[in-house]
Design an enzyme around this catalytic site. Structure first.
Site, PDB file in Angstrom:
ATOM      1  N   ASN A  12      73.149 -23.079 -10.449  1.00 21.32           N
ATOM      2  CA  ASN A  12      72.703 -24.046 -10.167  1.00 21.32           C
ATOM      3  C   ASN A  12      71.266 -24.740 -10.654  1.00 21.32           C
ATOM      4  O   ASN A  12      70.380 -24.492 -11.257  1.00 21.32           O
ATOM      5  CB  ASN A  12      71.133 -23.421  -8.590  1.00 21.32           C
ATOM      6  CG  ASN A  12      70.478 -23.567  -8.213  1.00 21.32           C
ATOM      7  OD1 ASN A  12      70.669 -24.338  -7.625  1.00 21.32           O
ATOM      8  ND2 ASN A  12      69.938 -23.385  -7.174  1.00 21.32           N
ATOM      9  N   TRP A  13      71.471 -26.162 -10.534  1.00 22.95           N
ATOM     10  CA  TRP A  13      70.653 -27.291 -11.838  1.00 22.95           C
ATOM     11  C   TRP A  13      68.709 -26.900 -11.235  1.00 22.95           C
ATOM     12  O   TRP A  13      68.171 -27.353 -11.407  1.00 22.95           O
ATOM     13  CB  TRP A  13      70.698 -28.540 -11.914  1.00 22.95           C
ATOM     14  CG  TRP A  13      72.174 -28.150 -12.985  1.00 22.95           C
ATOM     15  CD1 TRP A  13      72.530 -26.868 -13.403  1.00 22.95           C
ATOM     16  CD2 TRP A  13      72.795 -29.246 -12.817  1.00 22.95           C
ATOM     17  NE1 TRP A  13      73.632 -27.537 -14.473  1.00 22.95           N
ATOM     18  CE2 TRP A  13      74.011 -29.115 -13.509  1.00 22.95           C
ATOM     19  CE3 TRP A  13      73.022 -30.585 -13.039  1.00 22.95           C
ATOM     20  CZ2 TRP A  13      74.930 -29.129 -14.535  1.00 22.95           C
ATOM     21  CZ3 TRP A  13      73.788 -31.684 -13.517  1.00 22.95           C
ATOM     22  CH2 TRP A  13      75.045 -30.887 -13.921  1.00 22.95           C
ATOM     23  N   LYS A  14      68.890 -26.590  -9.486  1.00 24.21           N
ATOM     24  CA  LYS A  14      67.882 -26.813  -8.632  1.00 24.21           C
ATOM     25  C   LYS A  14      66.682 -27.879  -8.994  1.00 24.21           C
ATOM     26  O   LYS A  14      67.764 -28.932  -9.094  1.00 24.21           O
ATOM     27  CB  LYS A  14      66.132 -25.673  -9.479  1.00 24.21           C
ATOM     28  CG  LYS A  14      67.099 -24.369  -9.561  1.00 24.21           C
ATOM     29  CD  LYS A  14      66.024 -23.290  -9.911  1.00 24.21           C
ATOM     30  CE  LYS A  14      67.107 -21.975  -9.830  1.00 24.21           C
ATOM     31  NZ  LYS A  14      66.191 -20.900  -9.493  1.00 24.21           N
ATOM     32  N   HIS A  98      69.197 -20.595   0.003  1.00 19.22           N
ATOM     33  CA  HIS A  98      68.769 -20.067  -1.170  1.00 19.22           C
ATOM     34  C   HIS A  98      67.504 -19.397  -1.010  1.00 19.22           C
ATOM     35  O   HIS A  98      66.635 -20.233  -0.225  1.00 19.22           O
ATOM     36  CB  HIS A  98      68.763 -20.864  -2.089  1.00 19.22           C
ATOM     37  CG  HIS A  98      68.295 -20.523  -3.802  1.00 19.22           C
ATOM     38  ND1 HIS A  98      67.126 -20.849  -4.097  1.00 19.22           N
ATOM     39  CD2 HIS A  98      68.805 -20.815  -4.643  1.00 19.22           C
ATOM     40  CE1 HIS A  98      66.949 -20.120  -5.269  1.00 19.22           C
ATOM     41  NE2 HIS A  98      68.962 -19.991  -5.718  1.00 19.22           N
ATOM     42  N   GLU A 100      64.898 -20.278  -2.658  1.00 15.64           N
ATOM     43  CA  GLU A 100      63.740 -20.693  -2.823  1.00 15.64           C
ATOM     44  C   GLU A 100      63.138 -21.989  -1.665  1.00 15.64           C
ATOM     45  O   GLU A 100      62.184 -22.890  -1.400  1.00 15.64           O
ATOM     46  CB  GLU A 100      64.067 -21.943  -4.109  1.00 15.64           C
ATOM     47  CG  GLU A 100      63.533 -20.848  -5.197  1.00 15.64           C
ATOM     48  CD  GLU A 100      64.472 -21.329  -6.953  1.00 15.64           C
ATOM     49  OE1 GLU A 100      64.957 -22.252  -6.542  1.00 15.64           O
ATOM     50  OE2 GLU A 100      63.918 -20.686  -7.372  1.00 15.64           O
ATOM     51  N   GLU A 169      70.836 -12.278  -4.453  1.00 17.51           N
ATOM     52  CA  GLU A 169      70.128 -13.121  -5.364  1.00 17.51           C
ATOM     53  C   GLU A 169      69.032 -12.716  -5.217  1.00 17.51           C
ATOM     54  O   GLU A 169      68.336 -13.080  -4.558  1.00 17.51           O
ATOM     55  CB  GLU A 169      69.720 -14.117  -5.698  1.00 17.51           C
ATOM     56  CG  GLU A 169      71.342 -15.161  -5.809  1.00 17.51           C
ATOM     57  CD  GLU A 169      70.471 -16.501  -6.253  1.00 17.51           C
ATOM     58  OE1 GLU A 169      71.004 -16.653  -7.124  1.00 17.51           O
ATOM     59  OE2 GLU A 169      69.871 -17.116  -5.036  1.00 17.51           O
ATOM     60  N   GLY A 175      64.568 -16.293 -11.873  1.00 20.38           N
ATOM     61  CA  GLY A 175      63.834 -17.262 -13.104  1.00 20.38           C
ATOM     62  C   GLY A 175      63.137 -16.134 -13.899  1.00 20.38           C
ATOM     63  O   GLY A 175      61.778 -17.061 -14.035  1.00 20.38           O
ATOM     64  N   SER A 212      68.617 -14.802 -12.974  1.00 21.42           N
ATOM     65  CA  SER A 212      68.335 -14.641 -14.744  1.00 21.42           C
ATOM     66  C   SER A 212      70.340 -14.116 -15.476  1.00 21.42           C
ATOM     67  O   SER A 212      69.786 -13.164 -15.907  1.00 21.42           O
ATOM     68  CB  SER A 212      67.450 -13.011 -14.814  1.00 21.42           C
ATOM     69  OG  SER A 212      66.333 -13.763 -13.968  1.00 21.42           O
ATOM     70  N   GLY A 233      71.295 -19.693 -12.609  1.00 20.16           N
ATOM     71  CA  GLY A 233      69.795 -21.078 -12.109  1.00 20.16           C
ATOM     72  C   GLY A 233      69.836 -21.367 -13.611  1.00 20.16           C
ATOM     73  O   GLY A 233      70.726 -22.553 -14.095  1.00 20.16           O
ATOM     74  N   GLY A 234      68.579 -21.562 -13.909  1.00 16.08           N
ATOM     75  CA  GLY A 234      68.350 -21.271 -15.638  1.00 16.08           C
ATOM     76  C   GLY A 234      69.367 -21.795 -16.633  1.00 16.08           C
ATOM     77  O   GLY A 234      68.740 -22.468 -16.657  1.00 16.08           O
TER      78      GLY A 234
HETATM   79  C1  PEP Z   1      69.467 -18.965  -8.918  1.00 14.80           C
HETATM   80  O1  PEP Z   1      68.121 -20.133  -9.173  1.00 14.80           O
HETATM   81  O2  PEP Z   1      70.158 -18.916  -8.107  1.00 14.80           O
HETATM   82  C2  PEP Z   1      68.903 -18.332  -9.990  1.00 14.80           C
HETATM   83  C3  PEP Z   1      70.089 -17.332 -10.058  1.00 14.80           C
HETATM   84  O3  PEP Z   1      68.596 -19.201 -11.127  1.00 14.80           O
HETATM   85  P1  PEP Z   1      68.138 -17.985 -12.187  1.00 14.80           P
HETATM   86  O4  PEP Z   1      69.696 -17.564 -13.302  1.00 14.80           O
HETATM   87  O5  PEP Z   1      67.254 -19.096 -13.367  1.00 14.80           O
HETATM   88  O6  PEP Z   1      67.439 -16.534 -12.045  1.00 14.80           O
END
Ligand code: PEP
Length: 250
Positions: A12-14, A98, A100, A169, A175, A212, A233-234
């Site tokens: 997920n590049w957000k 998600h 967010e 999640e 994050g 994470s 994500g990141g």
């Molecule tokens: C996400 O945005 O779905 C996520 C899991 O982010 P991160 O891996 O950065 O925690």
């Protein structure tokens, strides 16, 4: 007995990467990941980079998913994108719900309607759920996740199992660098599978962990019996670290 579940690793590049940056990252990723035998891999760029990503990944096994989808086919929904538009831009799937997006106002009813509309339009839907730190500390994780999964699948049917994935999640892990332990991930993913099993074949459903995930912790998280892959994500923004997570799944 159900067939073994095929792992899925989705990045997920957000709100990161322009179309040009997406093209470069996808070209690098395709070279690093190669054929990805036995697992499904996807990246979720922002809407504006879907087309560029899908062009750059043409001929590779890596799919492109969107980060959200609107439930209506078309109409007066300023700023929204329909499933047909996503498919037209090359997306094969979409995230829905998600945390967010939920924090920005997406409701359980919208999540349910988007799961339905996305699957009906031929997308693979990754529906996200997960509790806050306060909810976990209060001992309410199971009740929270149960409610979110039941609500999100309230318009789903047993026939949807191949087009549906659920990502657990925990919000406190997204994050933050504070990953769930394998035991916490396993426990929650098993709850997700059991609750989703009220609607679809739980043993056939893929359940991902997200929060994470990085190259160092991916293998032990994905080795949990009810964890069928990762939503990243990141660590998905850098092709090398995402490719290392994909390698850990295979
Ligand atoms: C996400 O945005 O779905 C996520 C899991 O982010 P991160 O891996 O950065 O925690």
């Amino acid at each position: 007995m159900s067939a073994p579940r095929r792992p899925l690793v989705a990045g997920n590049w957000k709100m990161h990467k322009t179309a040009g940056e997406a093209r470069d990252a996808c070209a690098a990723l395709a070279a690093l990941v190669g054929g990805a035998p036995g697992i499904d891999v996807a990246v979720c760029p922002p809407f504006t980079a879907l087309q560029a990503a899908s062009e750059a990944l043409a001929g590779s096994p890596i799919a492109v998913y969107a980060q959200n989808v609107h439930e209506a086919d078309q109409g007066a929904h300023t700023g929204e994108i329909s499933a047909a538009m996503l498919r037209d831009a090359g997306a094969a799937g979409a995230l829905v719900g998600h945390s967010e997006r939920r924090a920005a106002g997406d409701t359980d009813d919208q999540v349910a309607a988007r799961v339905r509309a996305g699957i009906d339009a031929g997308l693979l839907i990754v529906m996200c759920c997960g509790e806050s730190l306060d909810t976990r500390r209060a001992g309410d994780t199971q009740a929270w996740v149960t409610r979110q999964v039941r609500a999100g699948l309230s318009q789903a049917t047993a026939a949807d199992v191949d087009r549906l994935v659920i990502a657990y999640e925990p919000i406190w892990a997204i994050g933050t660098g504070e990953t769930a332990t394998p035991e916490q991930a396993q426990e929650a993913c098993a709850i997700v599978r059991a609750v989703a099993g009220e609607v679809v074949d739980g043993q056939a459903l893929r359940v991902l962990y997200g929060g994470s995930v990085n190259p160092a912790n991916a293998a032990e998280l994905m080795a949990c019996p009810d964890v069928d892959g990762a939503l990243v994500g990141g660590a998905s923004l850098d092709p090398e670290s995402f490719a290392a997570i994909v390698a850990a799944a295979s």
